[in-house]
Design a protein around this motif. Structure first.
Motif: not given
Length: 269
Positions: A228-238, A81-88, A109-116
């Motif tokens: 929330l920015g996760w699309a670019e980190l999800a090559p196996h599906g989001l 949840w929240s920043f916990g998603g980045v860590l998970a 959770s907001i993705a730790p990508t350049d946009a954010y």
């Protein structure tokens, strides 16, 4: 289920979600409140010597120890949840292939990508005041609203005066609550956000090796961004779903807990 909890709310807010899971599904909450340096950074201006990597080291060690203690086998889902998603997500990529979860469920959770990965001053007062109103409402069990127009255009001082009046009117705060007390709570809240923002600024995530499920709150921190920015980190599906409530109440509302538990217990794409 292994849930990564970054604090802000007490870890018992996961109770509704864990109770909604099937009886044969174990649940472990990895609570960052148990890391003194992390917790204390929210009381000292948001400054810390920690990094995402050092926090992940601790989480991975606890996860591995728990798997040994329980002699556990079978599928595993990580939930953050929240920043916990980045860590998970970082945890999953640190583990060996046999240790990794089958899926990762991200709760608003907001993705730790350049946009954010933004400088501290990108967190402007209207945004912080809106988020703080959500947080205060969740802590007090009452919806706290700025009313028409929301927090748009408000500076911190004016916003807190309006928020104090609104919180007293709805019963979230007692009559006579002093403004300095609310300001102290606000400052601690903001310092916690700054701590997480600074931790994220130096983190470079690897693309996820497992499928991602994003559950956005109906009143999300960033409602205009569907993924929330996760699309670019999800090559196996989001897969993206919505749960009732806001960023904070989605953990405690029974209707949100039912949605989240269903997504944890089995894949849905």
């Amino acid at each position: 289920m292994y849930a990564v909890h970054p604090g802000a709310l007490p870890s018992n807010v996961w109770g509704g979600i864990t109770q909604a899971l099937p009886g044969d599904c174990g649940a472990v909450v990895l609570d960052l409140a148990g890391v003194p340096e992390y917790f204390e950074a929210a009381l000292s201006g948001g400054h810390t010597e920690l990094t995402v990597a050092s926090l992940v080291d601790r989480l991975v060690a606890e996860y591995r120890a728990d798997r040994v203690r329980q002699s556990a086998g079978g599928p595993v889902t990580f939930v953050g949840w929240s920043f916990g998603g980045v860590l998970a997500q970082a945890m999953a990529e640190r583990l060996t292939r046999p240790e990794r979860p089958d899926r990762l469920v991200l709760l608003d959770s907001i993705a730790p990508t350049d946009a954010y990965q933004q400088p501290d001053d990108a967190l402007d007062p209207p945004l912080l005041l809106r988020w703080f109103a959500m947080y205060l409402g969740a802590k007090r069990g009452r919806a706290v609203s700025f009313g028409p127009g929301g927090s748009v255009g408000l500076d911190t001082g004016t916003g807190l005066v309006r928020l104090l009046d609104a919180a007293i009117d709805c019963g979230a705060l007692a009559e006579g609550t002093p403004l300095p007390g609310l300001r102290k709570l606000y400052d601690t809240y903001v310092d916690g956000l700054l701590r997480n923002n600074r931790l994220t600024a130096t983190h470079r995530p690897a693309p996820s090796s497992v499928p991602l499920v994003l559950v956005k709150a109906a009143d999300s921190l960033i409602p205009e961004d569907e993924t929330l920015g996760w699309a670019e980190l999800a090559p196996h599906g989001l897969a993206v779903h919505t749960a009732p409530g806001d960023h904070y109440t989605m953990l405690s509302r029974p209707d949100a807990a039912a949605v989240i538990a269903e997504l944890i217990r089995r894949p849905r794409y």
